[in-house]
Design a protein around this motif. Sequence first.
Motif, mmCIF file in Angstrom:
data_model
loop_
_atom_site.group_PDB
_atom_site.id
_atom_site.type_symbol
_atom_site.label_atom_id
_atom_site.label_comp_id
_atom_site.label_asym_id
_atom_site.label_seq_id
_atom_site.Cartn_x
_atom_site.Cartn_y
_atom_site.Cartn_z
ATOM 1 N N THR A 55 0.821 -1.206 0.000
ATOM 2 C CA THR A 55 0.000 0.000 0.000
ATOM 3 C C THR A 55 0.857 1.258 0.000
ATOM 4 O OG1 THR A 55 -0.209 -0.104 2.394
ATOM 5 C CG2 THR A 55 -1.977 -1.101 1.091
ATOM 6 N N GLY A 56 1.992 1.219 0.657
ATOM 7 C CA GLY A 56 2.894 2.374 0.640
ATOM 8 C C GLY A 56 3.430 2.639 -0.744
ATOM 9 N N HIS A 57 3.761 1.585 -1.465
ATOM 10 C CA HIS A 57 4.259 1.748 -2.825
ATOM 11 C C HIS A 57 3.161 2.288 -3.738
ATOM 12 C CE1 HIS A 57 6.492 1.083 -6.485
ATOM 13 N NE2 HIS A 57 5.477 0.394 -6.962
ATOM 14 N N ALA A 58 1.949 1.791 -3.583
ATOM 15 C CA ALA A 58 0.840 2.272 -4.409
ATOM 16 C C ALA A 58 0.557 3.749 -4.132
ATOM 17 C CB ALA A 58 -0.405 1.434 -4.155
ATOM 18 N N ASP A 59 0.638 4.160 -2.878
ATOM 19 C CA ASP A 59 0.424 5.569 -2.537
ATOM 20 C C ASP A 59 1.528 6.448 -3.116
ATOM 21 O OD1 ASP A 59 -1.838 4.870 -1.156
ATOM 22 O OD2 ASP A 59 -0.859 4.896 0.822
ATOM 23 N N ALA A 60 2.767 5.961 -3.064
ATOM 24 C CA ALA A 60 3.881 6.743 -3.611
ATOM 25 C C ALA A 60 3.753 6.902 -5.122
ATOM 26 C CB ALA A 60 5.208 6.074 -3.265
ATOM 27 N N VAL A 61 3.353 5.849 -5.793
ATOM 28 C CA VAL A 61 3.177 5.925 -7.245
ATOM 29 C C VAL A 61 2.034 6.869 -7.585
ATOM 30 C CG1 VAL A 61 2.469 4.594 -9.274
ATOM 31 C CG2 VAL A 61 4.179 3.680 -7.725
ATOM 32 N N ALA A 62 0.967 6.825 -6.812
ATOM 33 C CA ALA A 62 -0.179 7.695 -7.079
ATOM 34 C C ALA A 62 0.174 9.171 -6.906
ATOM 35 C CB ALA A 62 -1.337 7.322 -6.168
ATOM 36 N N THR A 63 1.031 9.501 -5.946
ATOM 37 C CA THR A 63 1.388 10.907 -5.745
ATOM 38 C C THR A 63 2.400 11.395 -6.770
ATOM 39 O OG1 THR A 63 3.098 10.310 -4.139
ATOM 40 C CG2 THR A 63 0.926 10.850 -3.278
ATOM 41 N N GLU A 64 3.237 10.498 -7.283
ATOM 42 C CA GLU A 64 4.255 10.903 -8.249
ATOM 43 C C GLU A 64 3.752 10.902 -9.681
ATOM 44 O OE1 GLU A 64 7.563 8.348 -7.676
ATOM 45 O OE2 GLU A 64 7.906 9.006 -5.633
ATOM 46 N N ALA A 65 2.703 10.169 -9.963
ATOM 47 C CA ALA A 65 2.210 10.060 -11.328
ATOM 48 C C ALA A 65 1.518 11.349 -11.752
ATOM 49 C CB ALA A 65 1.233 8.892 -11.436
#
Length: 98
Positions: A55-65
Amino acid sequence: MERRGIAEAGGAALASALLAIGALWLAVGYIDWVLVVGLAAGVAIAAAANYRARTGHADAVATEAPEVTADNFENYTPVKAGDGGTEGLDAERDDEST
């Protein structure tokens, strides 16, 4: 942690405990409860860490995309040679000629 993470960790711990109980009963004939509880606790910790990492990785990708909208989606859609575009073909020809 949210409910889904708790459910995943708890389910993994429960499943591993049941499998350990069954395996010990079949292989040895008695159940070592310290081993079963330790195994279940370790599996729960590993499952919780795995959930947090996912979930941390998914959140990081969502904020950087970048935000893709109907107006700018062509900027973020790769064009391939089969789609009528020639992106990347010139670079491949230059690499082959050298």
